[in-house]
Design a protein around this motif. Structure first.
Motif, short mmCIF file in Angstrom:
data_model
loop_
_atom_site.label_atom_id
_atom_site.label_comp_id
_atom_site.label_asym_id
_atom_site.label_seq_id
_atom_site.Cartn_x
_atom_site.Cartn_y
_atom_site.Cartn_z
N ALA A 1 0.83 -1.21 0.00
CA ALA A 1 0.00 0.00 0.00
C ALA A 1 0.86 1.25 0.00
O ALA A 1 0.57 2.24 -0.70
CB ALA A 1 -0.92 -0.01 1.21
N VAL A 2 1.95 1.23 0.78
CA VAL A 2 2.87 2.36 0.79
C VAL A 2 3.49 2.57 -0.58
O VAL A 2 3.52 3.69 -1.12
CB VAL A 2 3.98 2.15 1.85
CG1 VAL A 2 5.03 3.27 1.73
CG2 VAL A 2 3.40 2.13 3.24
N ALA A 3 3.98 1.48 -1.16
CA ALA A 3 4.62 1.58 -2.48
C ALA A 3 3.64 2.09 -3.52
O ALA A 3 4.00 2.91 -4.39
CB ALA A 3 5.17 0.20 -2.89
N ARG A 4 2.38 1.65 -3.44
CA ARG A 4 1.38 2.08 -4.41
C ARG A 4 1.12 3.58 -4.30
O ARG A 4 1.00 4.29 -5.31
CB ARG A 4 0.08 1.29 -4.22
CG ARG A 4 -0.97 1.60 -5.30
CD ARG A 4 -2.15 0.64 -5.20
NE ARG A 4 -2.86 0.75 -3.92
CZ ARG A 4 -2.78 -0.16 -2.95
NH1 ARG A 4 -2.05 -1.26 -3.11
NH2 ARG A 4 -3.44 0.00 -1.82
N HIS A 5 1.01 4.09 -3.08
CA HIS A 5 0.80 5.53 -2.89
C HIS A 5 1.92 6.33 -3.55
O HIS A 5 1.67 7.33 -4.25
CB HIS A 5 0.74 5.87 -1.40
CG HIS A 5 -0.55 5.51 -0.73
ND1 HIS A 5 -1.77 5.72 -1.31
CD2 HIS A 5 -0.79 4.95 0.49
CE1 HIS A 5 -2.73 5.32 -0.49
NE2 HIS A 5 -2.16 4.84 0.62
N VAL A 6 3.17 5.90 -3.33
CA VAL A 6 4.31 6.65 -3.87
C VAL A 6 4.34 6.54 -5.39
O VAL A 6 4.48 7.55 -6.10
CB VAL A 6 5.62 6.11 -3.26
CG1 VAL A 6 6.82 6.78 -3.95
CG2 VAL A 6 5.66 6.38 -1.76
N LYS A 7 4.21 5.31 -5.90
CA LYS A 7 4.28 5.11 -7.35
C LYS A 7 3.14 5.83 -8.08
O LYS A 7 3.34 6.37 -9.17
CB LYS A 7 4.24 3.61 -7.65
CG LYS A 7 5.45 2.84 -7.16
CD LYS A 7 6.74 3.34 -7.80
CE LYS A 7 7.94 2.52 -7.34
NZ LYS A 7 9.21 3.06 -7.89
N ASP A 8 1.95 5.82 -7.49
CA ASP A 8 0.83 6.50 -8.13
C ASP A 8 1.10 7.99 -8.28
O ASP A 8 0.77 8.60 -9.31
CB ASP A 8 -0.46 6.27 -7.33
CG ASP A 8 -1.03 4.86 -7.51
OD1 ASP A 8 -0.55 4.16 -8.42
OD2 ASP A 8 -1.93 4.49 -6.74
N LEU A 9 1.66 8.59 -7.23
CA LEU A 9 1.98 10.02 -7.32
C LEU A 9 3.03 10.27 -8.40
O LEU A 9 2.92 11.22 -9.19
CB LEU A 9 2.49 10.53 -5.97
CG LEU A 9 1.45 10.96 -4.94
CD1 LEU A 9 2.13 11.37 -3.64
CD2 LEU A 9 0.58 12.10 -5.45
N GLU A 10 4.07 9.46 -8.43
CA GLU A 10 5.12 9.64 -9.41
C GLU A 10 4.58 9.50 -10.84
O GLU A 10 4.93 10.26 -11.73
CB GLU A 10 6.24 8.62 -9.17
CG GLU A 10 7.05 8.90 -7.91
CD GLU A 10 8.17 7.91 -7.70
OE1 GLU A 10 9.23 8.33 -7.19
OE2 GLU A 10 7.98 6.71 -8.04
N THR A 11 3.70 8.49 -11.02
CA THR A 11 3.15 8.24 -12.35
C THR A 11 2.20 9.36 -12.79
O THR A 11 2.29 9.87 -13.92
CB THR A 11 2.40 6.89 -12.37
OG1 THR A 11 3.31 5.85 -12.04
CG2 THR A 11 1.80 6.62 -13.74
N GLU A 12 1.29 9.74 -11.90
CA GLU A 12 0.27 10.73 -12.27
C GLU A 12 0.86 12.11 -12.55
O GLU A 12 0.36 12.85 -13.41
CB GLU A 12 -0.78 10.85 -11.16
CG GLU A 12 -1.68 9.61 -11.08
CD GLU A 12 -2.56 9.64 -9.84
OE1 GLU A 12 -2.83 10.73 -9.35
OE2 GLU A 12 -2.96 8.56 -9.39
N TYR A 13 1.95 12.45 -11.84
CA TYR A 13 2.51 13.79 -12.03
C TYR A 13 3.83 13.77 -12.82
O TYR A 13 4.43 14.82 -13.04
CB TYR A 13 2.71 14.46 -10.67
CG TYR A 13 1.38 14.82 -10.03
CD1 TYR A 13 0.73 16.00 -10.36
CD2 TYR A 13 0.77 13.95 -9.13
CE1 TYR A 13 -0.49 16.33 -9.79
CE2 TYR A 13 -0.46 14.27 -8.56
CZ TYR A 13 -1.08 15.45 -8.90
OH TYR A 13 -2.29 15.76 -8.34
N GLY A 14 4.26 12.57 -13.21
CA GLY A 14 5.48 12.49 -14.02
C GLY A 14 6.71 12.99 -13.31
O GLY A 14 7.52 13.72 -13.90
N VAL A 15 6.88 12.63 -12.05
CA VAL A 15 8.01 13.09 -11.24
C VAL A 15 8.72 11.90 -10.62
O VAL A 15 8.19 10.78 -10.59
CB VAL A 15 7.55 14.06 -10.13
CG1 VAL A 15 6.92 15.32 -10.72
CG2 VAL A 15 6.57 13.37 -9.18
N ARG A 16 9.92 12.14 -10.10
CA ARG A 16 10.64 11.12 -9.33
C ARG A 16 10.79 11.64 -7.90
O ARG A 16 11.31 12.74 -7.68
CB ARG A 16 12.00 10.83 -9.94
CG ARG A 16 12.70 9.62 -9.31
CD ARG A 16 14.01 9.26 -10.00
NE ARG A 16 15.07 10.21 -9.64
CZ ARG A 16 15.52 11.17 -10.42
NH1 ARG A 16 15.00 11.35 -11.64
NH2 ARG A 16 16.49 11.98 -10.02
#
Length: 302
Positions: free
Chosen positions: A33-48
């Protein structure tokens, strides 16, 4: 999708712990769940947001800025929690009390704070209409007023009974003519309160019932202004018998046409029931048993 508080929490926890596993333990949720929260933000906003170095997730400069925002958001959340729970704790709760008159409300507050010294009390003052409206709009939690209307929206508790009296300078002949009538008062310069005052409603009713329509010398907007006008010898004012704890030169004179006793009541909205409100109403019951003697003598509540 949006930047949600759970996602921001996850990013902040990973930055603090250096891994998804550490963040999951801190947040008490699963590692995926933690990893999904982080990855979703990175994917949706195109950031690292993180760089992996030697097995540790290190926040990027962008992530550090995001974590600063996360700290402020979490503090705001804690403040919101304190705000929502302040009425239901006797440790660090807070009440806003609206008073139409300084007394007997101040004496009641003094007793309440003796019983619950950690409670923060804020006091708002105003006319009868202003305090009633403030209770209805929840600008104040609890009101203390004479002649509170019988209204199903209100929880009411009797505090004391009192009537309106004239107040005069000691040099006035009226100070030696106790009691007096409305007819006698017509020969004196009168000092009235503005409309909306519970005191003035009683005064107007008494003169009208006695068949008189007086024209006041002064019309003032506060009880203290009326009191000071009387102190300075400008005329005869009116106040609730226990409306102030001041015991200086002003004399209280009974008026036969204003003998009716009115109930000074503590009131709040019916649906406002919690630990702090109940403690305040319990103090009202304790106060009432000795209120008449205490208020008549102008002494502090023991």
């Amino acid at each position: 999708m949006s930047v949600t508080l759970p996602r921001i929490r996850a990013v902040n926890a990973v930055a603090a712990g250096g891994s998804y596993a550490a963040a999951a333990r801190a947040l008490k949720i699963s590692q995926p769940a933690v990893a999904r929260h982080v990855k979703d933000l990175e994917t949706e906003y195109g950031v690292r947001l993180f760089d992996r170095k030697n097995g540790i997730l290190s926040p990027t400069p962008l992530c550090n800025e995001l974590c600063d925002i996360a700290e402020r958001m979490e503090e705001a959340e804690r403040a919101a929690t304190r705000l929502l729970t302040r009425h239901n704790t006797l440790l660090n709760g807070r009440l806003v009390v609206g008073l139409g008159n300084s007394m007997p409300g101040m004496a009641l507050i003094a007793l309440f704070l003796k019983r619950h010294p950690s409670i923060e009390i804020a006091v708002e003052t105003g006319s009868h209409e202003q305090i009633t409206r403030a209770v209805l709009t929840r600008e104040v939690d609890i009101g203390v007023l004479p002649d509170v209307p019988a209204d199903g929206r209100f929880r009411r508790e009797l505090l004391a009974r009192q009537n309106v009296v004239a107040i005069v300078h000691p040099d006035s002949p009226l100070s030696r003519e106790n009691p007096v009538t409305c007819e006698r008062l017509m020969a004196e310069p009168l000092i009235f309160r503005t409309k909306g005052s519970s005191t003035q409603r009683v005064v107007d009713r008494a003169f009208r019932t006695a068949g008189f329509e007086p024209s006041p010398l002064l019309t003032l907007d506060t009880r203290d202004a009326v009191y000071e006008a009387v102190v300075n010898g400008l005329g005869v004012g009116f106040m609730w018998r226990f409306g102030t704890g001041r015991t200086d030169i002003v004399h209280r004179v009974s008026v036969t046409d204003m003998h009716r006793q009115y109930e000074e009541a503590v009131f709040s909205l019916t649906d406002e029931r919690n630990l702090l409100f109940d403690a305040f109403y319990s103090t009202v019951t304790a106060f009432r048993s000795e209120a008449e003697v205490i208020l008549e003598n102008g002494k502090p509540f023991p």
